[in-house]
Each structure stands twice: as structure tokens, then as C-alpha cells.
Design a protein around this motif. Sequence first.
Motif, PDB file in Angstrom:
ATOM      1  N   GLU A   1       1.326   0.749  -4.364  1.00  0.00           N
ATOM      2  CA  GLU A   1       2.624   1.306  -4.812  1.00  0.00           C
ATOM      3  C   GLU A   1       2.995   0.740  -6.181  1.00  0.00           C
TER       4      GLU A   1
ATOM      5  N   THR B   1      -0.176   3.941   1.686  1.00  0.00           N
ATOM      6  CA  THR B   1      -0.454   4.592   2.956  1.00  0.00           C
ATOM      7  C   THR B   1       0.168   3.795   4.093  1.00  0.00           C
TER       8      THR B   1
ATOM      9  N   ASN C   1      -1.420   8.501  -0.713  1.00  0.00           N
ATOM     10  CA  ASN C   1      -1.553   8.155  -2.131  1.00  0.00           C
ATOM     11  C   ASN C   1      -0.999   9.256  -3.026  1.00  0.00           C
TER      12      ASN C   1
ATOM     13  N   ARG D   1      -5.648   2.610  -6.589  1.00  0.00           N
ATOM     14  CA  ARG D   1      -5.224   3.981  -6.289  1.00  0.00           C
ATOM     15  C   ARG D   1      -4.365   4.032  -5.029  1.00  0.00           C
ATOM     16  N   ASN D   2      -4.381   2.944  -4.258  1.00  0.00           N
ATOM     17  CA  ASN D   2      -3.605   2.907  -3.021  1.00  0.00           C
ATOM     18  C   ASN D   2      -2.449   1.912  -3.091  1.00  0.00           C
TER      19      ASN D   2
ATOM     20  N   GLY E   1       4.127   7.279  -4.198  1.00  0.00           N
ATOM     21  CA  GLY E   1       3.396   7.780  -3.045  1.00  0.00           C
ATOM     22  C   GLY E   1       3.992   9.077  -2.518  1.00  0.00           C
TER      23      GLY E   1
ATOM     24  N   SER F   1       0.845  -1.184   0.000  1.00  0.00           N
ATOM     25  CA  SER F   1       0.000   0.000   0.000  1.00  0.00           C
ATOM     26  C   SER F   1       0.888   1.244   0.000  1.00  0.00           C
TER      27      SER F   1
END
Length: 288
Positions: free
Chosen positions: A288, A5, A27, A285-286, A59, A3
Motif C-alpha cells: 500500500e 491484498t 492490487n 506491487r502488493n 488498492g 499489503s
Amino acid sequence: MKSMTGYAYEERQDERVSLSVEIKGYNSRFLELFIYLPPYLSSLEPKVREYMAGRCRRGKVEIAVRFKDYNSDISVAVNQEAARAYGKAISVLSQILETQEKPSLAAILGMEGVLEVEKNRDDERNWRYIEPCLKIAADRFDEERIREGAHTLEDVFSHLALLESSVQIATSHAPLMEVSIRENLRNRFIELLGDQIDENRILTETAVLLMKYTISEEISRLGSHISEFRLEAERNPSPGKKLDFLCQEMNREINTIGSKTPDLAVSRAVVDMKDALENIREQLRNVE
């Protein structure tokens, strides 16, 4: 799969220094690093940036380093010009106000710029303190992103399975389209010409319509993209950009299938494909 985040914090304290490193991830389409250091450690920003750039692909990442050196060497100098200027200004003010008060040392020392304090920096020593703490925080940051990425991958694969199921429905109905087109043409010719129909003409018209409405190639390419998507998600720890591209390609094929097919069942399957793909893109969208 990771992710974008995440959050991590690490601190260290001994008789010489107090240090903490905080990392936050958000993001972003590209890699954006924001480094926050005390002003006297600004020369270490390239080292922090290089280290984090090697740990993150994509990110928005914020790295805040707080550092307090209890035994740092400090040099203090008196700005004589500033001190004289303040003393003279206070004397002038005393005359204007017709008071006998003289400039006090405490008052002048409190003025800005009279004492010039400079910390004697030892960047290599400071980096030896910061680097291990930064590494531990970055490891925890990665663990957090990997944990969240595993949940994301599970959700993505559940929607991918729904997409594959809808593709199977479209695939099973594709051969029926030829039969349906041929029968519809035959019925129209019978309505117009009665029994005097030309089978070759029916075959020719059927071939023309099949070229216009057949979805075999689109289904084949869509299946290939799905297979590549699954492999990329499983083998690449940072597949976000490639998966985004594959989603675009799958969306193109699904749109083409939807625009070409006259079959109601396939049209419904296309709607389900679009819904599943949109859910996948939302999750990516989240990633990597």
C-alpha cells in the motif's frame, strides 16, 4: 508496511436485523473503492466510502454490505390504473378465447406494478447498525494486511541486503579502474612510442577516460537511495508510492553504472543489482 491484498468478514444478528460486512482487497496503483449495498441503503454509500477512504491509501477494495430488517416499516399502495388495465386486458383475452373465465383477484395481484411496496427508511438508525460492524471488519482487514505486509517487508529487506552487497563490490573495484586505465594507456604508448612517452600526456588521457568511466557519483547516489528506501519502509505504514519512486531512481543509477564500467567484476555486480531490484519491485506491487 501494509499489503494491498486482504479479506475480512463480520456479521451481526439480533431480533431486529441481520447484517454482514465483507471486505476484499486487491492490487491497484490507486485507491479504488467498490461499494455494494442493498438498493434501499444506497443513500448510505457516501458514508461507507468516506469511512473506507480514511482506512486505505491504495488498492482495489470491495465492500459488500448485506442488511435485512425484520421490523422495518412498510407502506403498501394499490396502483389502481394498473389493476384496471390488467383486469380489462384479461377480460378482452377471455372474449377472444371465447371463455367465461373472469379476472381473479389473485391473478391481478401477481401482476407487476399492481402493488407498490415502499420501505420507510431510517438512514440514521440503519447506519448505527452498520457502522460498528464495518469498523470491526475494517480492523480485521487491516490486521490481515499488516500481517502480510510484515512478510513482504522481510523479503524486500533480504533482497535489499543483496543489492547493498553488490554495491559494495562495485565500490571496492571503483578505485582499481583508475590504475587499470593508467596502466593500459601506458602500455599502449609504449607500444607506439617505445621509451619516449610523455607522462603528462598519460595523465591527461587518464583524466579524460576517468571522466567517461568513473562511477563514484552513481555509487554515492545509489547508496543514498538505498538508505532512504530502508528508512521509508521502516517508518511509513503506507510507503508504496515513495518506494516505487526510489526503485526507479536506483534503477537509473544501476543502468548508468552498467553502461560506464569496463570492469568485469563491476559488470557482474550490476547484473546482481538488477536481479535484486527486480525482485524488490515485484514485491512492491502488493504494498500500500
